[in-house]
Design an enzyme around this catalytic site. Structure first.
Site, PDB file in Angstrom:
ATOM      1  N   PHE A 107       0.867  -1.184   0.000  1.00  0.00           N
ATOM      2  CA  PHE A 107       0.000   0.000   0.000  1.00  0.00           C
ATOM      3  C   PHE A 107       0.907   1.238   0.000  1.00  0.00           C
ATOM      4  O   PHE A 107       1.868   1.301   0.765  1.00  0.00           O
ATOM      5  CB  PHE A 107      -0.870  -0.038   1.262  1.00  0.00           C
ATOM      6  CG  PHE A 107      -2.009   0.931   1.253  1.00  0.00           C
ATOM      7  CD1 PHE A 107      -3.208   0.614   0.618  1.00  0.00           C
ATOM      8  CD2 PHE A 107      -1.909   2.154   1.889  1.00  0.00           C
ATOM      9  CE1 PHE A 107      -4.280   1.506   0.621  1.00  0.00           C
ATOM     10  CE2 PHE A 107      -2.972   3.053   1.887  1.00  0.00           C
ATOM     11  CZ  PHE A 107      -4.160   2.731   1.255  1.00  0.00           C
ATOM     12  N   TYR A 203     -10.364  -0.838  11.180  1.00  0.00           N
ATOM     13  CA  TYR A 203     -11.614  -0.360  10.581  1.00  0.00           C
ATOM     14  C   TYR A 203     -11.985  -1.125   9.327  1.00  0.00           C
ATOM     15  O   TYR A 203     -13.014  -0.862   8.733  1.00  0.00           O
ATOM     16  CB  TYR A 203     -11.544   1.148  10.292  1.00  0.00           C
ATOM     17  CG  TYR A 203     -10.344   1.590   9.469  1.00  0.00           C
ATOM     18  CD1 TYR A 203     -10.317   1.399   8.095  1.00  0.00           C
ATOM     19  CD2 TYR A 203      -9.240   2.182  10.076  1.00  0.00           C
ATOM     20  CE1 TYR A 203      -9.220   1.793   7.347  1.00  0.00           C
ATOM     21  CE2 TYR A 203      -8.144   2.578   9.333  1.00  0.00           C
ATOM     22  CZ  TYR A 203      -8.137   2.382   7.973  1.00  0.00           C
ATOM     23  OH  TYR A 203      -7.045   2.770   7.243  1.00  0.00           O
ATOM     24  N   LYS A 204     -11.120  -2.077   8.913  1.00  0.00           N
ATOM     25  CA  LYS A 204     -11.444  -2.877   7.725  1.00  0.00           C
ATOM     26  C   LYS A 204     -12.235  -4.108   8.178  1.00  0.00           C
ATOM     27  O   LYS A 204     -13.365  -3.980   8.609  1.00  0.00           O
ATOM     28  CB  LYS A 204     -10.158  -3.200   6.968  1.00  0.00           C
ATOM     29  CG  LYS A 204      -9.542  -1.933   6.350  1.00  0.00           C
ATOM     30  CD  LYS A 204      -8.205  -2.128   5.696  1.00  0.00           C
ATOM     31  CE  LYS A 204      -7.723  -0.792   5.125  1.00  0.00           C
ATOM     32  NZ  LYS A 204      -6.298  -0.768   4.825  1.00  0.00           N
ATOM     33  N   ARG A 350     -13.124  -3.770  -7.294  1.00  0.00           N
ATOM     34  CA  ARG A 350     -12.698  -4.633  -6.184  1.00  0.00           C
ATOM     35  C   ARG A 350     -13.898  -4.988  -5.297  1.00  0.00           C
ATOM     36  O   ARG A 350     -14.729  -4.134  -5.002  1.00  0.00           O
ATOM     37  CB  ARG A 350     -11.640  -3.874  -5.384  1.00  0.00           C
ATOM     38  CG  ARG A 350     -11.041  -4.636  -4.242  1.00  0.00           C
ATOM     39  CD  ARG A 350      -9.923  -3.834  -3.630  1.00  0.00           C
ATOM     40  NE  ARG A 350     -10.435  -2.728  -2.830  1.00  0.00           N
ATOM     41  CZ  ARG A 350      -9.774  -2.136  -1.841  1.00  0.00           C
ATOM     42  NH1 ARG A 350      -8.547  -2.545  -1.534  1.00  0.00           N
ATOM     43  NH2 ARG A 350     -10.292  -1.142  -1.168  1.00  0.00           N
TER      44      ARG A 350
END
Ligand SMILES: *Cc1c(COP(=O)(O)O)cnc(C)c1O
Length: 391
Positions: A107, A203-204, A350
């Site tokens: 990332f 938070y994912k 995605r």
């Protein structure tokens, strides 16, 4: 498996829990409780409501999900900050070495934070970014830290964490893993793989809410000697002694920096309750069933979309991507019809598979809607080409 515990808007099929998990219903009540604590206890809430101990308590609950021992994980800050902190600690474990090895599937913020850190450290350090499949070939005795994200945020491609950690160690390098797309998505066994450092976000797949704090792991045998790098007052041995000299707290406590986000930890706590009676192995098995079904439905119904994820489910995390030159507009058309996924430049749509609140009927319905968009070119609409700030 736990759909009734989440608030999902009517008519929405949510395939973006890999980016921001939905609201656990109990989180709203827990947030009200935290608000009341603040209202009534004021500053005494730090002691009376246990706010100050919360980063460690939540860390221990996350530890269980990533195969880590008690008191080896702590929460706080954002993931970008934790990447910086972990990498600095890793580099200080190998003072004679100059190179951080990462890959171009990482990332971007992880790479940006690494570059920024290396610039400020003022040693002759460099960041080497290679193709994901070439990482093993570049591990040699120049590498101080191998810094990788286990699951690629775009395609779901998954590294072999155990094998690469072993190879890093054979070459004398420190292994640091970002588990942003792993925690809550698949089994992780940090203790068995023996990596020195790990970080991730909540938070994912963990559903802690927008802005929920990140976590950091330090292998227990190193925790009392690790250099915290971001030497904040709450990582001090005795913050309320207000010493002018920094003395790191015991073990993982030294990786705390400043005041923890109390309201955000309240929602995270409620989100973690859901994981107490869920087996991550069951979640993984269900996620594979859902993603395999989605791939087969989409490939049958939409021949113009190209699978960008590994076909073998053992080689991917819990998300699947397809590419198409009009990917952005296709995703906007999907969202307009209640199927929420996301778009990652340049051309990938995605979809995340989160079995806590998705079942096979959702997956088939999403594929049907995608088929209609493709066969009737419903994406071909100027409003779907307008780029928003967050894609
Ligand atoms: C989501 C994600 C981030 C986000 O970092 P923040 O500081 O929380 O914005 C960082 N790294 C990886 C690998 C991610 O997947």
């Amino acid at each position: 498996m736990k759909k009734h515990l989440f608030h999902l808007p009517d008519g929405v099929i949510y395939l973006d829990g890999n980016s921001l998990g939905p609201l656990p219903i109990a989180a709203a009540a827990r947030l009200d409780q935290a608000r009341d604590e603040w209202a009534d206890l004021l500053i005494t809430g730090w002691n009376k409501a246990g706010w100050m101990a919360q980063p460690q308590r939540l860390g221990n609950r996350i530890a269980r999900l990533i195969g880590a021992a008690d008191n080896s994980v702590i929460v706080g800050d954002t993931l970008s900050i934790k990447v910086f902190q972990a990498l600095a600690a890793g580099l200080n474990m190998r003072p004679g070495r100059q190179v951080v090895l990462s890959d171009n599937g990482n990332f971007p913020t992880d790479l940006y934070m690494a570059e920024g850190l290396l610039r400020t450290m003022g040693r002759d350090l460099s960041l080497k970014v290679v193709d994901p499949e070439d990482v093993a070939d570049h591990l040699d005795d120049s590498i101080a830290v191998m810094m990788l994200t286990e699951v690629d945020y775009r395609t779901g491609r998954k590294h072999d964490m155990a094998a690469l950690t072993r190879l890093a160690h054979e070459n004398g390098a420190v292994a640091m893993w970002d588990l942003a797309h792993s925690a809550g998505a698949l089994p992780v066994d940090l203790a068995a793989c023996n990596a020195e450092l790990a970080v991730g976000c909540t938070y994912k797949y963990l559903n802690g809410g927008p802005g929920a704090p990140a976590f950091i792991y330090v292998r227990p045998d190193l925790a009392d000697s690790v250099d915290p790098a971001l030497a904040g007052w709450l990582g001090h041995q005795a913050p309320f002694a207000f010493d002018l000299d920094y003395r790191p707290a015991e073990a993982i406590g030294r990786m705390r920096v400043g005041t923890p986000p109390v309201l955000q930890m309240a929602t995270l706590e409620a989100a973690l309750d859901i994981w107490d009676d869920v087996s991550i192995h069951d979640v993984r098995a269900r996620s594979i069933t859902l993603s395999e079904r989605f791939i087969s439905e989409v490939e049958t119904r939409c021949p113009n979309l190209t699978l960008a994820s590994p076909r073998n489910p053992d080689e991917r995390g819990s998300q699947v991507s397809f590419t198409h030159p009009e990917g952005y507009a296709i995703m906007q058309a999907l969202i307009a019809r209640g199927v929420i996924g996301d778009f990652r430049a340049p051309d990938a749509i995605r979809f995340g598979f989160t079995p806590l609140y998705l079942d096979e009927a959702d997956i088939v319905k999403a594929a049907e809607i995608l088929e209609q968009i493709m066969t009737e070119s419903l994406w071909d609409n100027p409003t779907y080409r307008v780029r928003a700030a967050v894609t």
